[in-house]
Motif scaffolding. Structure first.
Motif, PDB file in Angstrom:
ATOM      1  N   LYS A 136      21.993  59.555  51.670  1.00 29.12           N
ATOM      2  CA  LYS A 136      21.346  59.801  52.964  1.00 29.12           C
ATOM      3  C   LYS A 136      21.745  58.777  54.023  1.00 29.12           C
ATOM      4  CE  LYS A 136      17.342  62.420  51.370  1.00 29.12           C
ATOM      5  NZ  LYS A 136      15.859  62.511  51.335  1.00 29.12           N
ATOM      6  N   ARG A 137      21.947  57.538  53.611  1.00 26.87           N
ATOM      7  CA  ARG A 137      22.293  56.496  54.574  1.00 26.87           C
ATOM      8  C   ARG A 137      23.798  56.229  54.649  1.00 26.87           C
ATOM      9  NH1 ARG A 137      17.401  52.034  53.597  1.00 26.87           N
ATOM     10  NH2 ARG A 137      15.695  53.427  54.208  1.00 26.87           N
ATOM     11  N   SER A 138      24.590  57.098  54.049  1.00 26.67           N
ATOM     12  CA  SER A 138      26.052  56.975  54.168  1.00 26.67           C
ATOM     13  C   SER A 138      26.457  57.343  55.593  1.00 26.67           C
ATOM     14  CB  SER A 138      26.766  57.895  53.172  1.00 26.67           C
ATOM     15  OG  SER A 138      26.547  57.466  51.842  1.00 26.67           O
ATOM     16  N   VAL A 174      25.856  53.163  36.721  1.00 24.91           N
ATOM     17  CA  VAL A 174      25.363  52.194  37.689  1.00 24.91           C
ATOM     18  C   VAL A 174      25.375  52.847  39.066  1.00 24.91           C
ATOM     19  CG1 VAL A 174      25.773  49.983  38.819  1.00 24.91           C
ATOM     20  CG2 VAL A 174      26.212  50.224  36.358  1.00 24.91           C
ATOM     21  N   PHE A 175      24.213  52.906  39.725  1.00 27.81           N
ATOM     22  CA  PHE A 175      24.104  53.504  41.059  1.00 27.81           C
ATOM     23  C   PHE A 175      23.967  52.405  42.105  1.00 27.81           C
ATOM     24  CE2 PHE A 175      23.354  57.247  38.631  1.00 27.81           C
ATOM     25  CZ  PHE A 175      23.636  58.322  39.470  1.00 27.81           C
ATOM     26  N   ILE A 176      24.832  52.456  43.112  1.00 32.98           N
ATOM     27  CA  ILE A 176      24.805  51.485  44.199  1.00 32.98           C
ATOM     28  C   ILE A 176      24.662  52.233  45.527  1.00 32.98           C
ATOM     29  CG2 ILE A 176      26.055  49.664  45.411  1.00 32.98           C
ATOM     30  CD1 ILE A 176      25.197  48.844  42.614  1.00 32.98           C
ATOM     31  N   GLY A 177      23.716  51.806  46.343  1.00 30.06           N
ATOM     32  CA  GLY A 177      23.507  52.453  47.632  1.00 30.06           C
ATOM     33  C   GLY A 177      24.542  52.026  48.660  1.00 30.06           C
ATOM     34  N   PRO A 178      24.663  52.772  49.754  1.00 33.86           N
ATOM     35  CA  PRO A 178      25.583  52.426  50.843  1.00 33.86           C
ATOM     36  C   PRO A 178      24.960  51.343  51.721  1.00 33.86           C
ATOM     37  CG  PRO A 178      24.366  54.378  51.423  1.00 33.86           C
ATOM     38  CD  PRO A 178      23.893  53.988  50.042  1.00 33.86           C
ATOM     39  N   GLU A 179      25.560  51.063  52.877  1.00 40.28           N
ATOM     40  CA  GLU A 179      24.916  50.163  53.827  1.00 40.28           C
ATOM     41  C   GLU A 179      23.533  50.720  54.162  1.00 40.28           C
ATOM     42  OE1 GLU A 179      29.357  49.833  54.787  1.00 40.28           O
ATOM     43  OE2 GLU A 179      27.964  51.466  54.378  1.00 40.28           O
ATOM     44  N   GLY A 180      22.561  49.854  54.182  1.00 38.29           N
ATOM     45  CA  GLY A 180      21.200  50.318  54.449  1.00 38.29           C
ATOM     46  C   GLY A 180      20.433  50.654  53.189  1.00 38.29           C
ATOM     47  N   GLY A 181      21.143  50.736  52.061  1.00 40.77           N
ATOM     48  CA  GLY A 181      20.482  50.964  50.783  1.00 40.77           C
ATOM     49  C   GLY A 181      20.044  52.389  50.540  1.00 40.77           C
ATOM     50  N   PHE A 182      19.164  52.545  49.556  1.00 42.47           N
ATOM     51  CA  PHE A 182      18.637  53.848  49.178  1.00 42.47           C
ATOM     52  C   PHE A 182      17.403  54.208  50.000  1.00 42.47           C
ATOM     53  CE2 PHE A 182      20.679  52.336  45.251  1.00 42.47           C
ATOM     54  CZ  PHE A 182      21.406  53.450  44.855  1.00 42.47           C
ATOM     55  N   GLU A 183      17.216  55.491  50.223  1.00 43.56           N
ATOM     56  CA  GLU A 183      15.930  55.979  50.718  1.00 43.56           C
ATOM     57  C   GLU A 183      14.952  55.953  49.535  1.00 43.56           C
ATOM     58  OE1 GLU A 183      14.944  56.892  53.642  1.00 43.56           O
ATOM     59  OE2 GLU A 183      16.737  57.320  54.845  1.00 43.56           O
TER      60      GLU A 183
END
Length: 245
Positions: A111-113, A196-205
């Motif tokens: 979502k934050r990609s 392993v799950f890594i969020g984008p800039e801003g992280g996960f919702e």
């Protein structure tokens, strides 16, 4: 001992035929001679210890002395589900993740990609670039396999793919409890597949984290500091590599 990579179709019973740019490198740069030893890796986890049998202008024939599993691979296959970052950060993440032993890299649209890969031709070109970086990093670090960078995946599909894996973690900036995280990290021992799950800039919702938890993916903390997306993945990969080895 010098190490080179070959394809399966270059292996013929007791011999391996080396072709392409490696021929010039072996003959004219390294100035190797008949009888000298080298290692030829098939990129699928097998090393062939060989001696040079024939040197010609366009190929080298090497005699297989012994074949064995590559000793540089982790005992578990680590799948890095990386939220798409901006600009060239993905290139750095791929390079370093391969050096740290990752088995496969899955770019994930979250979502934050910020990056949106709507053009299929541009996406394919980018994917080829990413795979080239993974291949180079694997060769540089002496990997026994060439990790694959798969096409960009939706978050829902990524979660579905990870469901079948034995061990699943998601570093999350709002996760609490370092002691609990340490216990979760120890659980990787003996596992054969790791997600392993890594969020984008801003992280996960928050709802993305909740959805992951429904599929038994465990949120963990990486400490009190907020890490950039290109740092978070490399941090947890380093920790898991240490534990697995």
């Amino acid at each position: 001992m010098y190490r080179f990579y070959i394809e399966q179709n270059q292996i013929h019973d007791e011999y391996i035929t080396v072709e392409g740019a490696d021929v010039n490198h072996i003959k004219n740069v390294l100035r190797m001679k008949i009888g000298e030893a080298m290692i030829l890796c098939d990129g699928q986890g097998m090393d062939y210890h060989c001696t040079i049998d024939t040197l010609s202008s366009d190929f080298i024939q090497a005699k297989i002395v012994k074949a064995e599993d590559t000793q540089t691979e982790l005992p578990a296959k680590i799948y890095l589900f990386q939220g798409l970052p901006k600009k060239d950060k993905m290139e750095l993440i791929i390079q370093k993740a391969v050096e740290l032993g990752v088995y496969q890299i899955v770019p994930v649209m979250m979502k934050r990609s910020v990056v949106k890969l709507d053009d299929k031709k541009k996406e394919q070109k980018k994917l080829e670039r990413w795979q080239s970086i993974a291949t180079s990093a694997a060769k540089q670090s002496g990997r026994g396999i060439i990790p694959e960078v798969v096409p960009v995946m939706s978050y829902k599909d990524a979660i579905s793919m990870a469901k079948e894996m034995e061990y699943k973690v998601l570093p999350f900036e709002h996760a609490e409890g370092m002691e609990e995280t340490k216990k979760i990290i120890k659980e990787v021992h003996g596992k054969k597949s790791v997600a392993v799950f890594i969020g984008p800039e801003g992280g996960f919702e928050d709802d993305e984290v909740a959805y992951a938890m429904e599929s038994e993916i465990k949120p963990i903390t990486l400490g009190k500091r907020i890490l950039r997306t290109e740092t978070a993945g490399l941090t947890i990969l380093s920790v898991l590599m240490f534990e697995l080895e």
